[in-house]
Design an enzyme around this catalytic site. Structure first.
Site, short mmCIF file in Angstrom:
data_model
loop_
_atom_site.label_atom_id
_atom_site.label_comp_id
_atom_site.label_asym_id
_atom_site.label_seq_id
_atom_site.Cartn_x
_atom_site.Cartn_y
_atom_site.Cartn_z
N GLN A 148 3.31 9.80 0.71
CA GLN A 148 4.56 9.05 0.91
C GLN A 148 5.54 9.24 -0.24
OE1 GLN A 148 2.87 5.07 2.13
NE2 GLN A 148 4.65 5.13 3.46
N GLY B 10 0.84 -1.18 0.00
CA GLY B 10 0.00 0.00 0.00
C GLY B 10 0.88 1.23 0.00
N CYS C 103 5.53 -0.07 7.60
CA CYS C 103 5.27 1.14 6.81
C CYS C 103 6.53 1.48 6.03
CB CYS C 103 4.88 2.28 7.73
SG CYS C 103 4.47 3.80 6.85
N LEU C 104 6.39 1.76 4.74
CA LEU C 104 7.55 2.10 3.92
C LEU C 104 8.22 3.39 4.39
CD1 LEU C 104 6.22 1.23 0.34
CD2 LEU C 104 7.79 -0.10 1.76
N HIS D 194 -4.81 1.89 7.53
CA HIS D 194 -3.43 2.38 7.60
C HIS D 194 -3.22 3.48 6.55
CE1 HIS D 194 1.07 1.56 8.02
NE2 HIS D 194 1.00 2.33 6.94
N GLU D 195 -3.66 3.21 5.32
CA GLU D 195 -3.41 4.16 4.22
C GLU D 195 -4.25 5.43 4.39
OE1 GLU D 195 -0.90 3.41 2.72
OE2 GLU D 195 -0.81 1.25 2.93
N HIS E 226 -2.71 7.87 6.72
CA HIS E 226 -1.63 8.67 6.14
C HIS E 226 -2.19 9.94 5.49
CE1 HIS E 226 2.17 6.51 6.46
NE2 HIS E 226 1.61 5.37 6.11
NI NI Z 1 2.44 3.46 5.92
#
Ligand code: NI
Length: 186
Positions: free
Chosen positions: A52, A47, A102-103, A144-145, A148
């Site tokens: 991001q 995701g 998380c990236l 989660h997304e 963000h």
């Molecule tokens: Ni994340």
């Protein structure tokens, strides 16, 4: 198509509410999504949202791998999907605890309580409305997304910081979450 630079925790772009997209079918949004997909695949993520990659717009790309789902209704594998201007609501109040990474926070894993079932809506890249009821891992990815997009990272959703670990250590010393889930901290 290009691989974009990922924003990491501490970058202000991850802390600001992202702006709604005026026209989900605009060519520049399609180009952005194409780059986001390439970036996500390169990074091994499932995701990614536009903030991001330093673009403060309400755009998410995600998929739900078969290996992560229960197969129950609403918790099925999902092919790569782009959703613009998503809106998300919990269905019922039940939460469950599971691991997230998380990236933007590389190398760490944390167990996060999330609503078990959600309803979400948004737009695809043709400007058509998407509506979905999701449960399990699908619901978790979306929560989660969507966080963000509001400048929230998963660490803030954790209720027990003992359940934050380096990914490598978490693999060496597995934690049974059922004991934690039962102690009422959700
Ligand atoms: Ni994340």
């Amino acid at each position: 198509m290009s691989i974009l630079k990922l924003a990491r925790m501490g970058n202000p772009v991850l802390r600001m509410p992202a702006r709604p997209v005026d026209d989900p079918s605009a060519p520049e949004i399609r180009a952005l999504v194409s780059d986001m997909v390439e970036t996500m695949v390169d990074a091994g993520g499932i995701g990614l949202e536009a903030p991001q990659v330093h673009v403060p717009l309400r755009v998410i790309v995600f998929c739900v791998p078969a290996a992560r789902v229960s197969g129950n209704p609403g918790d099925m594998p999902v092919d790569l999907t782009a959703i613009v201007n998503p809106v998300l609501d919990p269905e019922g109040g039940e939460k469950e605890l599971d691991w997230e990474g998380c990236l933007s926070i590389p190398g760490l894993r944390g167990a996060v309580p999330r609503f078990k079932t959600i309803r979400y809506a948004g737009f695809d890249l043709n400007g058509e409305r998407i509506e979905c009821v999701a449960t399990g891992f699908h619901a978790r990815v979306m929560q989660h997304e969507a966080d963000h997009l509001d400048g929230v990272i998963y660490l803030e959703r954790m209720t027990d910081m003992r359940l934050l670990a380096f990914t490598e250590e978490a693999a060496r010393f597995p934690i049974d979450l059922t004991a934690y889930a039962a102690d009422g901290r959700l």
